[in-house]
Design a protein around this motif. Structure first.
Motif, PDB file in Angstrom:
ATOM      1  N   ALA A  32      -2.696 -15.980   7.780  1.00  0.00           N
ATOM      2  CA  ALA A  32      -3.139 -14.596   7.980  1.00  0.00           C
ATOM      3  C   ALA A  32      -3.690 -14.362   9.376  1.00  0.00           C
ATOM      4  CB  ALA A  32      -4.204 -14.242   6.942  1.00  0.00           C
ATOM      5  N   GLY A  33      -3.574 -13.114   9.818  1.00  0.00           N
ATOM      6  CA  GLY A  33      -4.120 -12.725  11.114  1.00  0.00           C
ATOM      7  C   GLY A  33      -5.106 -11.603  10.840  1.00  0.00           C
ATOM      8  N   VAL A  34      -6.201 -11.546  11.590  1.00  0.00           N
ATOM      9  CA  VAL A  34      -7.182 -10.481  11.387  1.00  0.00           C
ATOM     10  C   VAL A  34      -7.516  -9.796  12.710  1.00  0.00           C
ATOM     11  CG1 VAL A  34      -8.259 -11.556   9.369  1.00  0.00           C
ATOM     12  CG2 VAL A  34      -9.089 -12.128  11.651  1.00  0.00           C
ATOM     13  N   ASP A  35      -7.836  -8.511  12.623  1.00  0.00           N
ATOM     14  CA  ASP A  35      -8.220  -7.779  13.829  1.00  0.00           C
ATOM     15  C   ASP A  35      -9.043  -6.559  13.425  1.00  0.00           C
ATOM     16  OD1 ASP A  35      -8.411  -7.287  16.522  1.00  0.00           O
ATOM     17  OD2 ASP A  35      -6.538  -6.176  16.652  1.00  0.00           O
ATOM     18  N   VAL A  36      -9.783  -6.031  14.406  1.00  0.00           N
ATOM     19  CA  VAL A  36     -10.654  -4.889  14.156  1.00  0.00           C
ATOM     20  C   VAL A  36     -10.509  -3.888  15.300  1.00  0.00           C
ATOM     21  CG1 VAL A  36     -13.068  -4.176  13.983  1.00  0.00           C
ATOM     22  CG2 VAL A  36     -12.315  -6.281  12.874  1.00  0.00           C
ATOM     23  N   ALA A  37     -10.580  -2.606  14.965  1.00  0.00           N
ATOM     24  CA  ALA A  37     -10.495  -1.567  15.995  1.00  0.00           C
ATOM     25  C   ALA A  37     -11.630  -0.578  15.738  1.00  0.00           C
ATOM     26  CB  ALA A  37      -9.146  -0.859  15.923  1.00  0.00           C
ATOM     27  N   GLU A  40     -15.605   4.898  18.089  1.00  0.00           N
ATOM     28  CA  GLU A  40     -17.016   5.165  18.385  1.00  0.00           C
ATOM     29  C   GLU A  40     -17.379   6.628  18.110  1.00  0.00           C
ATOM     30  OE1 GLU A  40     -19.117   2.888  19.124  1.00  0.00           O
ATOM     31  OE2 GLU A  40     -17.894   1.191  19.831  1.00  0.00           O
ATOM     32  N   GLN A  41     -16.437   7.512  18.298  1.00  0.00           N
ATOM     33  CA  GLN A  41     -16.656   8.938  18.090  1.00  0.00           C
ATOM     34  C   GLN A  41     -17.241   9.232  16.711  1.00  0.00           C
ATOM     35  OE1 GLN A  41     -14.841  11.941  20.388  1.00  0.00           O
ATOM     36  NE2 GLN A  41     -16.389  10.590  21.228  1.00  0.00           N
ATOM     37  N   SER A  42     -16.653   8.586  15.696  1.00  0.00           N
ATOM     38  CA  SER A  42     -17.106   8.814  14.320  1.00  0.00           C
ATOM     39  C   SER A  42     -17.901   7.629  13.791  1.00  0.00           C
ATOM     40  CB  SER A  42     -15.888   9.057  13.420  1.00  0.00           C
ATOM     41  OG  SER A  42     -15.020   7.943  13.466  1.00  0.00           O
ATOM     42  N   ASN A  43     -18.159   6.648  14.653  1.00  0.00           N
ATOM     43  CA  ASN A  43     -18.887   5.445  14.271  1.00  0.00           C
ATOM     44  C   ASN A  43     -18.181   4.686  13.136  1.00  0.00           C
ATOM     45  OD1 ASN A  43     -21.221   3.841  14.833  1.00  0.00           O
ATOM     46  ND2 ASN A  43     -22.016   4.401  12.812  1.00  0.00           N
ATOM     47  N   GLN A  44     -16.840   4.772  13.170  1.00  0.00           N
ATOM     48  CA  GLN A  44     -16.061   4.093  12.139  1.00  0.00           C
ATOM     49  C   GLN A  44     -15.355   2.867  12.713  1.00  0.00           C
ATOM     50  OE1 GLN A  44     -15.319   5.592   8.604  1.00  0.00           O
ATOM     51  NE2 GLN A  44     -17.379   6.059   9.297  1.00  0.00           N
ATOM     52  N   VAL A  45     -15.128   1.897  11.842  1.00  0.00           N
ATOM     53  CA  VAL A  45     -14.438   0.680  12.256  1.00  0.00           C
ATOM     54  C   VAL A  45     -13.335   0.385  11.235  1.00  0.00           C
ATOM     55  CG1 VAL A  45     -16.143  -0.702  10.992  1.00  0.00           C
ATOM     56  CG2 VAL A  45     -14.712  -1.785  12.710  1.00  0.00           C
ATOM     57  N   VAL A  46     -12.214  -0.130  11.736  1.00  0.00           N
ATOM     58  CA  VAL A  46     -11.099  -0.487  10.868  1.00  0.00           C
ATOM     59  C   VAL A  46     -10.873  -1.997  10.956  1.00  0.00           C
ATOM     60  CG1 VAL A  46      -8.624  -0.243  10.412  1.00  0.00           C
ATOM     61  CG2 VAL A  46      -9.936   1.716  11.255  1.00  0.00           C
ATOM     62  N   GLY A  47     -10.898  -2.647   9.803  1.00  0.00           N
ATOM     63  CA  GLY A  47     -10.650  -4.086   9.761  1.00  0.00           C
ATOM     64  C   GLY A  47      -9.322  -4.282   9.062  1.00  0.00           C
ATOM     65  N   VAL A  74     -22.434  -7.350  21.031  1.00  0.00           N
ATOM     66  CA  VAL A  74     -23.269  -8.239  21.835  1.00  0.00           C
ATOM     67  C   VAL A  74     -22.477  -9.529  21.993  1.00  0.00           C
ATOM     68  CG1 VAL A  74     -25.452  -9.482  21.987  1.00  0.00           C
ATOM     69  CG2 VAL A  74     -25.355  -7.311  20.764  1.00  0.00           C
ATOM     70  N   PRO A  75     -22.136  -9.906  23.242  1.00  0.00           N
ATOM     71  CA  PRO A  75     -21.380 -11.140  23.439  1.00  0.00           C
ATOM     72  C   PRO A  75     -22.135 -12.292  22.782  1.00  0.00           C
ATOM     73  CG  PRO A  75     -21.427  -9.880  25.451  1.00  0.00           C
ATOM     74  CD  PRO A  75     -22.431  -9.242  24.517  1.00  0.00           C
ATOM     75  N   GLY A  76     -21.473 -13.058  21.960  1.00  0.00           N
ATOM     76  CA  GLY A  76     -22.134 -14.173  21.291  1.00  0.00           C
ATOM     77  C   GLY A  76     -22.502 -13.825  19.853  1.00  0.00           C
ATOM     78  N   LEU A  77     -22.564 -12.519  19.565  1.00  0.00           N
ATOM     79  CA  LEU A  77     -22.907 -12.090  18.206  1.00  0.00           C
ATOM     80  C   LEU A  77     -21.787 -11.223  17.647  1.00  0.00           C
ATOM     81  CD1 LEU A  77     -26.686 -11.203  18.620  1.00  0.00           C
ATOM     82  CD2 LEU A  77     -25.652 -13.279  17.683  1.00  0.00           C
ATOM     83  N   PHE A  78     -20.626 -11.489  18.167  1.00  0.00           N
ATOM     84  CA  PHE A  78     -19.441 -10.756  17.801  1.00  0.00           C
ATOM     85  C   PHE A  78     -19.156 -10.718  16.297  1.00  0.00           C
ATOM     86  CE2 PHE A  78     -14.643 -10.654  18.166  1.00  0.00           C
ATOM     87  CZ  PHE A  78     -14.618  -9.323  18.469  1.00  0.00           C
ATOM     88  N   SER A  79     -19.355 -11.842  15.629  1.00  0.00           N
ATOM     89  CA  SER A  79     -19.001 -11.920  14.208  1.00  0.00           C
ATOM     90  C   SER A  79     -19.811 -10.977  13.325  1.00  0.00           C
ATOM     91  CB  SER A  79     -19.141 -13.353  13.697  1.00  0.00           C
ATOM     92  OG  SER A  79     -20.470 -13.787  13.748  1.00  0.00           O
ATOM     93  N   PHE A  80     -21.027 -10.656  13.743  1.00  0.00           N
ATOM     94  CA  PHE A  80     -21.852  -9.772  12.921  1.00  0.00           C
ATOM     95  C   PHE A  80     -21.302  -8.345  12.950  1.00  0.00           C
ATOM     96  CE2 PHE A  80     -24.467 -13.402  13.767  1.00  0.00           C
ATOM     97  CZ  PHE A  80     -25.055 -13.634  12.535  1.00  0.00           C
ATOM     98  N   ARG A  81     -20.529  -8.056  13.945  1.00  0.00           N
ATOM     99  CA  ARG A  81     -19.913  -6.729  14.077  1.00  0.00           C
ATOM    100  C   ARG A  81     -18.565  -6.688  13.363  1.00  0.00           C
ATOM    101  NH1 ARG A  81     -20.114  -2.246  17.576  1.00  0.00           N
ATOM    102  NH2 ARG A  81     -18.249  -1.637  18.708  1.00  0.00           N
ATOM    103  N   GLU A  82     -17.805  -7.774  13.461  1.00  0.00           N
ATOM    104  CA  GLU A  82     -16.456  -7.768  12.886  1.00  0.00           C
ATOM    105  C   GLU A  82     -16.308  -8.325  11.474  1.00  0.00           C
ATOM    106  OE1 GLU A  82     -13.228  -8.607  15.390  1.00  0.00           O
ATOM    107  OE2 GLU A  82     -13.883  -6.930  16.635  1.00  0.00           O
ATOM    108  N   LEU A  83     -17.250  -9.150  11.058  1.00  0.00           N
ATOM    109  CA  LEU A  83     -17.113  -9.775   9.740  1.00  0.00           C
ATOM    110  C   LEU A  83     -17.072  -8.806   8.544  1.00  0.00           C
ATOM    111  CD1 LEU A  83     -16.695 -12.748   9.208  1.00  0.00           C
ATOM    112  CD2 LEU A  83     -19.092 -12.941   8.559  1.00  0.00           C
TER     113      LEU A  83
END
Length: 220
Positions: A32-37, A40-47, A74-83
């Motif tokens: 599997a491959g994972v990505d996030v986009a 910011e306008q609506s403060n929404q994230v797509v995983g 935050v560089p180094g704390l990336f996973s807390f944003r994408e997980l």
DNA sequence: GCGACAG
DNA sequence: ATCTTGTCGC
């Protein structure tokens, strides 16, 4: 955000002890491959997560999750944003992949716990970190041929490989996520990148998040 | 103080 | 990540 930056760093240092840096794989039939986009306008994230046949690279299943952004970049704390979005998309899968390739680093991280490690330890699945740019470490120039590589080093320690997946194309940064050796991780990244710089798994997930972001959020 | 800094 | 057109090359 549900967790503050200081606690997040402490948590990483603690969880890093659970990372397994040798092969603990069964036969790998699906990857599997994972990505996030972000929007910011609506403060929404797509995983998004895309599952491919490990041999034919045929697309088998895809799932996405759209939610509120819960942590700053935050560089180094990336996973807390994408997980969060990635775990929610993963939960929807009917197929449990045998290996996951992440768009970011594994142990090539300040506390040896990048996104690939966090996802791997959380799901208890083998994961690989395959990033487009460096976070930490030094390395010597890589020869131009596909398959050539050089060590990514931090304080004498090899934390990953700078790998050329295509002739004359900028190399990618491969590191252990969880339950896989660095050599095996490199082999898989090469196998998954027969035509382009990035693994097909990452390309499929990337395509999926962008398509989803465009269709479901651009009309806001 | 200065540069580096996954997406 | 995202903002953004055309353009050089296989």
């Amino acid at each position: 955000m549900a967790i503050n930056i200081h606690d997040a760093e402490l948590l990483q240092a603690s969880l890093a002890k659970q990372v397994i840096t040798h092969n603990e794989l069964n036969s790998i039939n699906t990857v599997a491959g994972v990505d996030v986009a972000y929007h910011e306008q609506s403060n929404q994230v797509v995983g998004a997560i895309s599952v491919l046949d490990a041999n034919t690279l045929e697309l088998l299943e895809t799932q996405v999750s759209i939610e509120e952004i819960s942590f700053p970049y935050v560089p180094g704390l990336f996973s807390f944003r994408e997980l969060p979005p990635l775990l929610n998309a993963f939960e929807k899968l009917s197929i449990r992949p045998d290996l996951i390739v992440c768009d970011g680093h594994g142990i090539a991280h300040p506390r040896r716990f990048g996104l690939a490690c966090h996802l791997g330890v959380t799901l208890n699945l083998p994961t690989i970190g395959c990033a487009k740019t460096k976070l930490i470490g030094d390395f010597l120039p890589v020869e131009q041929a596909r398959g050539q590589m050089s060590d990514l080093i931090v304080n004498e320690e090899v934390v990953g490989k700078v790998l050329r997946t295509q002739h004359n194309v900028k190399p990618v940064f491969v590191s252990i996520g969880h339950k896989i050796s660095l050599d095996a991780a490199v082999d898989w990244v090469l196998k998954l990148s027969p035509k382009y710089r990035l693994p097909e798994t990452t390309r499929q997930a990337d395509q999926l998040v962008n398509k989803t972001l465009k269709s479901k959020l651009e009309l806001i």
